[in-house]
Motif scaffolding. Structure first.
Motif, PDB file in Angstrom:
ATOM      1  N   SER A   1       0.823  -1.205   0.000  1.00 28.25           N
ATOM      2  CA  SER A   1       0.000   0.000   0.000  1.00 28.25           C
ATOM      3  C   SER A   1       0.858   1.257   0.000  1.00 28.25           C
ATOM      4  N   ASN A   2       0.225   2.356  -0.329  1.00 26.75           N
ATOM      5  CA  ASN A   2       0.878   3.657  -0.223  1.00 26.75           C
ATOM      6  C   ASN A   2       0.367   4.358   1.019  1.00 26.75           C
ATOM      7  N   TYR A   3       1.241   5.123   1.636  1.00 23.74           N
ATOM      8  CA  TYR A   3       0.911   5.844   2.857  1.00 23.74           C
ATOM      9  C   TYR A   3       1.268   7.309   2.673  1.00 23.74           C
ATOM     10  N   LEU A   4       0.774   8.137   3.542  1.00 26.05           N
ATOM     11  CA  LEU A   4       1.120   9.557   3.528  1.00 26.05           C
ATOM     12  C   LEU A   4       2.239   9.797   4.532  1.00 26.05           C
ATOM     13  N   ILE A   5       3.124  10.730   4.204  1.00 24.12           N
ATOM     14  CA  ILE A   5       4.206  11.086   5.112  1.00 24.12           C
ATOM     15  C   ILE A   5       4.109  12.576   5.398  1.00 24.12           C
ATOM     16  N   SER A   6       4.190  12.928   6.666  1.00 28.68           N
ATOM     17  CA  SER A   6       4.240  14.353   7.013  1.00 28.68           C
ATOM     18  C   SER A   6       5.588  14.625   7.667  1.00 28.68           C
TER      19      SER A   6
END
Length: 95
Positions: free
Chosen positions: A2-7
């Protein structure tokens, strides 16, 4: 995978970020364990990654027992993002 968000904050290094999973709302914070010692919050878990001379720590935010495999997927995805292909994930501080 899966793809995730990075902050990542403007003032932080890329290896100090928060990985977000949109589906489960789980967050995993990445940080340098040498520069910022952090005790795990109650109910959260920590993992450590070693890759060559680099060591990173990861702590969950919003952990629940069904997330164990998801946490490892998020950490491995983040290591690939950072280019740490030879990364090894540890459940305790690597000696």
């Amino acid at each position: 995978m899966s793809n995730y968000l990075i902050s990542i904050s403007k003032n932080e290094l890329p290896n100090n970020g928060i990985i977000h999973d949109i589906r489960s709302k789980l967050k995993v914070k990445a940080f340098n364990p040498i520069k910022s010692r952090c005790l795990p919050n109650k109910g959260e878990v920590q993992f450590f990654v070693t890759a060559g001379k680099e060591t990173l720590a990861f702590e969950t935010q919003g952990y629940n027992r069904q997330h164990k495999l998801l946490i490892l997927q998020m950490i491995s995805w983040y290591c690939i993002y950072l280019g740490l292909i030879e990364a090894q994930i540890h459940a305790s501080w690597p000696l």
